[in-house]
Design a protein around this motif. Structure first.
Motif, short mmCIF file in Angstrom:
data_model
loop_
_atom_site.label_atom_id
_atom_site.label_comp_id
_atom_site.label_asym_id
_atom_site.label_seq_id
_atom_site.Cartn_x
_atom_site.Cartn_y
_atom_site.Cartn_z
N ARG A 241 0.78 -1.23 0.17
CA ARG A 241 0.02 0.03 -0.03
C ARG A 241 0.84 1.15 0.17
NH1 ARG A 241 -3.16 -3.38 3.59
NH2 ARG A 241 -2.00 -2.61 5.19
N SER A 242 2.00 1.29 0.82
CA SER A 242 2.90 2.34 0.74
C SER A 242 3.56 2.73 -0.36
CB SER A 242 3.72 2.31 1.79
OG SER A 242 4.85 3.12 1.97
N ARG A 245 1.03 4.15 -3.13
CA ARG A 245 0.79 5.64 -2.87
C ARG A 245 1.60 6.52 -3.28
NH1 ARG A 245 -1.21 3.50 2.23
NH2 ARG A 245 0.69 4.00 3.41
N ARG A 248 2.23 6.43 -7.26
CA ARG A 248 1.06 7.76 -7.54
C ARG A 248 1.72 8.81 -7.62
NH1 ARG A 248 -2.78 4.10 -5.23
NH2 ARG A 248 -2.65 5.30 -3.32
N ARG A 249 2.32 9.37 -6.81
CA ARG A 249 3.02 10.61 -6.51
C ARG A 249 4.13 10.78 -7.49
NH1 ARG A 249 3.80 10.56 0.07
NH2 ARG A 249 1.68 10.36 0.57
N SER A 261 0.32 1.74 -11.04
CA SER A 261 0.18 0.81 -9.84
C SER A 261 1.14 -0.17 -9.74
CB SER A 261 -1.32 0.51 -9.55
OG SER A 261 -1.23 -1.10 -10.38
#
Length: 332
Positions: A241-242, A245, A248-249, A261
């Motif tokens: 998950r990290s 995230r 995406r940045r 992803s």
């Protein structure tokens, strides 16, 4: 003495929860933690659909076409993605087929025909050759150190023949043998040997684990030496998950407007390999798929695309032929 199948039926003869918990225990002992995660999520979802209480869920009442259709509609009303609906339904189908073995008395082969169990293609998540090139040769000065490492992991997954993030995270230092990486796929247990391309070397050196006490090649699962099994897998889920995230940045900076992803690197590798004419069997072997059918799921949408391209080339050929004939007549 009872057979294994008879013992399994006894476990779940009354209650779906009891049977699924028993299967989860089997999967845990086999270290199939992604499957454990999926089975637990499915059971939790079905219990919520059934009221969320501790009441029994008789197998004979759960596995009816009417009840399964009601569950599907309940999932749809909660605006879950079709992928999620399919995952839950396919998990229940696997439970049913394990409990009522296909071909035996009482098994209904059409039980799941009216609910959504399709495996959708993820080729839309793939990047184009140009988009991936922008990431591969990007000026990373705008990125933080953590973002540069996340980008490196993403690029390595592509360079390592579409390696899944879970396999990258679990890579051990001893898996690197000279200029190759020898490891087992987390999902299937299949052993793969990958030649390390020269483009991967600076990425590995830049992000490799500096902790001498760690067994892992990259510091994704560091600090988990005391954890194993399910606890380690839960830590991996948090790391995934990290990673997504942060990825995406990174994409927002380097590829504005493009969704990326952890899956994207793998699907991009498969898609670009297909477009350069690599045989599907080789793609399947490179990805470590259990069968060519799995690979075809990735690539199916491109079949029509290639047929349309061939059709355009054929029409163009006919048109050019007519132009040549017209030119010859004019010369005469």
């Amino acid at each position: 003495m009872k057979t294994k199948v008879e013992e399994e039926k006894d476990v779940g003869a009354v209650d779906l929860s009891h049977y699924m918990q028993w299967v989860i225990g089997v999967l845990s002992r086999e270290h199939k933690y992604p499957a454990v995660h999926t089975y637990r999520s499915t059971l939790r979802s079905f219990r919520a659909f059934s009221g969320g209480g501790a009441e029994a869920l008789p197998m004979s009442e759960v596995f009816t076409q009417g009840r399964l259709k009601e569950y599907e509609e309940w999932l749809m009303q909660r605006m879950l993605s079709l992928d999620t609906v399919s995952t839950y339904m396919r998990t229940l189908r696997a439970v049913y087929n394990r409990w009522a073995v296909p071909g035996t008395a009482g098994h209904n082969p059409k039980l799941f025909d009216d609910v959504y169990t399709k495996v959708s293609s993820h080729t839309k998540r793939a990047l184009t050759e140009r988009q991936f090139g922008k990431l591969m040769y990007a000026d990373t000065q705008r990125l933080s150190e953590e973002q540069r490492c996340v980008l490196a992991y993403f690029l390595l997954m592509f360079l390592f023949r579409g390696m899944p993030f879970i396999d990258l995270a679990y890579l051990r230092k001893k898996d690197v043998q000279g200029n190759t990486i020898v490891y087992r796929r987390h999902k299937t247990g299949r052993q793969l040997t990958i030649h390390i391309p020269k483009e991967a070397l600076p990425l590995i050196n830049g992000c490799k684990n500096r902790n001498c006490d760690s067994i892992y090649l990259f510091p994704i699962l560091d600090g988990q030496a005391k954890n194993s099994g399910w606890n380690l897998y839960r830590f991996y889920q948090a790391a995934l998950r990290s990673f997504n995230r942060m990825l995406r940045r990174v994409a927002k900076i380097l590829l504005p407007g493009v969704k990326v992803s952890s899956y994207t690197a793998r699907h991009t590798w498969a898609t670009l390999a297909f477009h350069i004419g690599m045989p599907v069997g080789i793609i399947s072997q490179s990805l470590g798929h259990s069968s060519i059918k799995v690979t075809e799921t990735y690539l199916k949408p491109f079949e029509n695309e290639l047929v349309d391209k061939a059709n355009r080339e054929l029409i163009s050929s006919v048109r050019k032929s007519k132009k040549r004939d017209d030119l010859m007549r004019n010369r005469l």
